[in-house]
Design a protein around this motif. Sequence first.
Motif, PDB file in Angstrom:
ATOM      1  N   UNK B  28       4.855  12.159   2.238  1.00 47.68           N
ATOM      2  CA  UNK B  28       4.310  12.679   0.980  1.00 47.68           C
ATOM      3  C   UNK B  28       3.274  13.750   1.265  1.00 47.68           C
ATOM      4  N   UNK B  29       3.249  14.794   0.382  1.00 47.42           N
ATOM      5  CA  UNK B  29       2.286  15.892   0.562  1.00 47.42           C
ATOM      6  C   UNK B  29       0.958  15.585  -0.110  1.00 47.42           C
ATOM      7  N   UNK B  30       1.027  14.859  -1.195  1.00 48.99           N
ATOM      8  CA  UNK B  30      -0.212  14.525  -1.903  1.00 48.99           C
ATOM      9  C   UNK B  30       0.014  13.361  -2.821  1.00 48.99           C
ATOM     10  N   UNK B  72       7.566  11.894 -10.073  1.00 52.55           N
ATOM     11  CA  UNK B  72       8.172  12.405  -8.839  1.00 52.55           C
ATOM     12  C   UNK B  72       7.112  12.439  -7.747  1.00 52.55           C
ATOM     13  N   UNK B  73       6.873  11.327  -7.041  1.00 50.74           N
ATOM     14  CA  UNK B  73       5.799  11.322  -6.036  1.00 50.74           C
ATOM     15  C   UNK B  73       6.068  12.285  -4.888  1.00 50.74           C
ATOM     16  N   UNK B  74       7.339  12.578  -4.619  1.00 52.47           N
ATOM     17  CA  UNK B  74       7.642  13.462  -3.491  1.00 52.47           C
ATOM     18  C   UNK B  74       7.339  14.920  -3.812  1.00 52.47           C
ATOM     19  N   UNK B  75       7.259  15.265  -5.125  1.00 51.74           N
ATOM     20  CA  UNK B  75       6.951  16.655  -5.494  1.00 51.74           C
ATOM     21  C   UNK B  75       5.456  16.946  -5.424  1.00 51.74           C
ATOM     22  N   UNK B  76       4.620  15.941  -5.652  1.00 49.83           N
ATOM     23  CA  UNK B  76       3.169  16.151  -5.815  1.00 49.83           C
ATOM     24  C   UNK B  76       2.560  16.714  -4.539  1.00 49.83           C
ATOM     25  N   UNK B  77       1.793  17.806  -4.692  1.00 47.12           N
ATOM     26  CA  UNK B  77       1.133  18.414  -3.536  1.00 47.12           C
ATOM     27  C   UNK B  77      -0.337  18.037  -3.455  1.00 47.12           C
ATOM     28  N   UNK B  78      -0.837  17.276  -4.414  1.00 44.05           N
ATOM     29  CA  UNK B  78      -2.246  16.888  -4.399  1.00 44.05           C
ATOM     30  C   UNK B  78      -3.174  18.046  -4.675  1.00 44.05           C
ATOM     31  N   UNK B  79      -2.748  18.971  -5.535  1.00 44.36           N
ATOM     32  CA  UNK B  79      -3.553  20.180  -5.790  1.00 44.36           C
ATOM     33  C   UNK B  79      -4.792  19.876  -6.608  1.00 44.36           C
ATOM     34  N   UNK B  80      -4.843  18.723  -7.293  1.00 42.69           N
ATOM     35  CA  UNK B  80      -6.018  18.278  -8.061  1.00 42.69           C
ATOM     36  C   UNK B  80      -6.239  19.101  -9.328  1.00 42.69           C
ATOM     37  N   UNK B  81      -5.216  19.828  -9.793  1.00 45.38           N
ATOM     38  CA  UNK B  81      -5.379  20.544 -11.062  1.00 45.38           C
ATOM     39  C   UNK B  81      -5.439  19.555 -12.219  1.00 45.38           C
ATOM     40  N   UNK B  82      -4.707  18.445 -12.115  1.00 45.06           N
ATOM     41  CA  UNK B  82      -4.782  17.399 -13.144  1.00 45.06           C
ATOM     42  C   UNK B  82      -6.204  16.861 -13.236  1.00 45.06           C
ATOM     43  N   UNK B  83      -6.842  16.710 -12.070  1.00 46.99           N
ATOM     44  CA  UNK B  83      -8.216  16.218 -12.056  1.00 46.99           C
ATOM     45  C   UNK B  83      -9.177  17.193 -12.676  1.00 46.99           C
TER      46      UNK B  83
END
Lengths: 292, 97
Positions: B28-30, B72-83
């Motif tokens: 996973x990326x993020x 889609x957990x495999x798509x998430x890059x952990x960019x933190x824009x949602x945060x």
Amino acid sequence: MTQTLELKDKMEGLLRTNRLPHVWCSGCGIGIVLNSFLRALIASETDENKVAVSCGIGCTARISGYMNIDGFHMTHGRALAFATGLKLANPALKTVAIGGDGDMIAIGGNHFIHAARRNIDMLVICVNNFNYGMTGGQAAPTTTKESCGTTAPYGSFENPFNLPFIADACGAVYVARWTAFHVRQLQLSIQEALKKKGFSFIEIFSQCTELFLRKNKYGAGLDEMKFFKQNSVIKNGADTREAEFNSRNDKIVVGKFVDRERPDFKESMDGYFGKVLKDKFIRYEGPLQTKI
Amino acid sequence: MKEKNLEDQNFSSPRGGEWIETQTQQKLKGTVAIIRERCKGCGYCIEFCPLKCLEFSKEFNGKGYHYPHIKFPEKCTGCDLCGMYCPDFAIFGKKLL
């Protein structure tokens, strides 16, 4: 080996998590402003013990209650007056005044123009949601033309304030405007303004989901965010006279408008009295530093 | 100066807030952490996620809002824009790579 804290843990440290969830409505932009402010504090590595926040009355002014840093909840409109006194009594502090448009511009408008004229070193964040939110959606000095409010059932016909222009004309050294949609730019702007010496002013267009948007049938909070996304034009360094937002059909001009240097209040006071009184003048450097 | 946060220092599972771990073949990326009880269901994280990884869950939280969950957990890059968009401090992103 010390383990570095993640951003999430740092954010939780700056929030009073036992008070959450907060009082603001679902989708309110004030939460986004608080989020950006805390992220800017973390990113700029400001010492949180050197920051003091003063707030007035209103939805936005509740921000100070959710932050785990020094804050003061003032009487209505006097956030800037309190911040002025705080800054003069303890010049080492970085004072931040956060308030809504009703708090900063309507009742506290006089304090606003004089704080900008004197160029007192503080950061002023004004969250503009186009009405008086806490008291039930009355028309404010920032209500756009033809938008309804509780006291303007057929629509408002008055010209709203152009806040960046007022701040620029009164002599603020840093003037910017963003919307709740521009979170990254807002965070960078707050970071920049925290380092700036002098009166820095940031206006943020926000959505009042339950009153302004519902009364005018402009949709939910998400629709307003899309409106901000589609209708805003980034014009950095634009003349603040172009930044007026009189009706909902206008384009929202956002960006950093003014960034200049001017001696602030304490600097000019020390300079003038040092010149006039010479050796008789004792510079005030804070409650513990000054030796008489 | 510092006020002690009496309650939720460690987020136990009914409140949420732990980093979501998913068993997949690829790395996973993020990932994201969702604190369910704080969510008010405004949907900004779902709308502004650049890769559309999130969606509304079918379950409710204590206040009756549908909180988001990662689709889609495999798509998430952990960019933190949602945060950054969350007005309620209910979601945080983290890069894993």
